[in-house]
Enzyme design. Structure first.
Site, mmCIF file in Angstrom:
data_model
loop_
_atom_site.group_PDB
_atom_site.id
_atom_site.type_symbol
_atom_site.label_atom_id
_atom_site.label_comp_id
_atom_site.label_asym_id
_atom_site.label_seq_id
_atom_site.Cartn_x
_atom_site.Cartn_y
_atom_site.Cartn_z
ATOM 1 C CB SER A 119 -0.918 0.070 1.181
ATOM 2 O OG SER A 119 -1.555 1.165 1.368
ATOM 3 C CE1 TYR B 55 -3.794 -2.089 5.294
ATOM 4 C CE2 TYR B 55 -2.940 0.248 4.711
ATOM 5 C CZ TYR B 55 -3.493 -1.099 4.461
ATOM 6 O OH TYR B 55 -3.827 -1.278 3.130
#
Length: 262
Positions: free
Chosen positions: A140, A153
């Site tokens: 990501s 995350y």
């Protein structure tokens, strides 16, 4: 049965994983689809068999559980048809660091970090032995942007990027291709599961466009593919700046700016 390498995809029941399954099936690859939701996996497998004629195996497994990981590791070690691993399964965190439950954070790390590492470790020796194989790791852009405020995350996705680049350095010369794919916000169920409304976000990419861009990078053998980044030169400059620092890390003395003046 296809003579092309089979593709094992984790998190394949929906979103990015299901779209990868669709695209690879239409390229004529047999599939091994891994996820927790057996009913959705079966429905996807039935559709792809009917529409493309490829062989689709379904493997129900929870990659946050030891038994699930061992099951998929065994398949990767033993099934010599599998020539591509797509480490897609993942989960997003909700809220800031102080809002996160420690157990939820640990589960996030287990799925986003431990699972892709172990699965890559399971298949890499076989790939090296044969001199061919591919590992695709879905990261990501959050792993590059602490400003987004998703500390745990983002840290897991930074790990995915580093792991991919490290494996490319180590395994690339042995004939193995490693690709890190760095999406930004993509319209998948991950947002609902993390308690966020995807419709409240800006710049959300449709999942089909994301996967098609990732596969364009795959076909070009890019080591890092960032589908939302308009200017590839920015990534090249980022990498060049990082590489320029590397020789300066091996110093027997602290940098002058850290030494007290006499």
């Amino acid at each position: 049965m296809s003579d092309k390498p089979a593709i094992l995809i984790t998190g394949a029941s929906s979103g990015i994983g299901a779209t990868y399954a669709d695209r690879f099936a239409r390229r004529g690859h047999d599939l091994v689809l891994v996820a927790r939701d057996a009913e959705r996996l079966a429905a996807l497998a039935d559709r792809l068999r009917a529409e493309t004629g490829v062989v689709v195996d379904v493997l129900r497994a929870d990659l946050t559980a030891e038994a699930g990981l061992v099951q998929v590791e065994s398949r990767l070690r033993e099934d010599r048809r599998i020539g591509v691993l797509v480490n897609n399964a993942g989960v997003a965190g909700h809220g800031g660091f102080l809002d996160q439950d420690p157990a939820a954070a640990a589960a996030l790390v287990a799925l986003n970090v431990t699972a892709p590492t172990r699965l890559a470790s399971a298949v890499a020796p076989r790939f090296v032995q044969s001199g061919t194989g591919t590992i695709v790791n879905i990261g990501s852009v959050v792993g590059l942007a602490p400003e987004f405020g998703m500390a745990v995350y983002g840290a897991t996705k930074a790990f995915v990027l580093f792991l991919s680049q490290g494996l490319q350095q180590e395994l690339g010369p042995k004939g193995i291709y490693i690709q890190a794919v760095l999406p930004a916000a993509t319209r998948t169920e991950i947002w609902k599961r993390s308690g966020r409304d995807v419709n409240a976000l800006q710049g959300v990419m449709e999942v089909g466009e994301l996967v098609d861009a990732a596969l364009a990078g795959f076909d070009r053998r890019e080591s890092v593919t960032i589908p939302p980044l308009p200017d590839a030169g920015q990534w090249s400059a980022f990498e060049a700046a990082r590489i320029a620092m590397v020789p300066n890390f091996a110093q027997s003395r602290a940098a002058e700016r850290y030494r007290a003046s006499a």
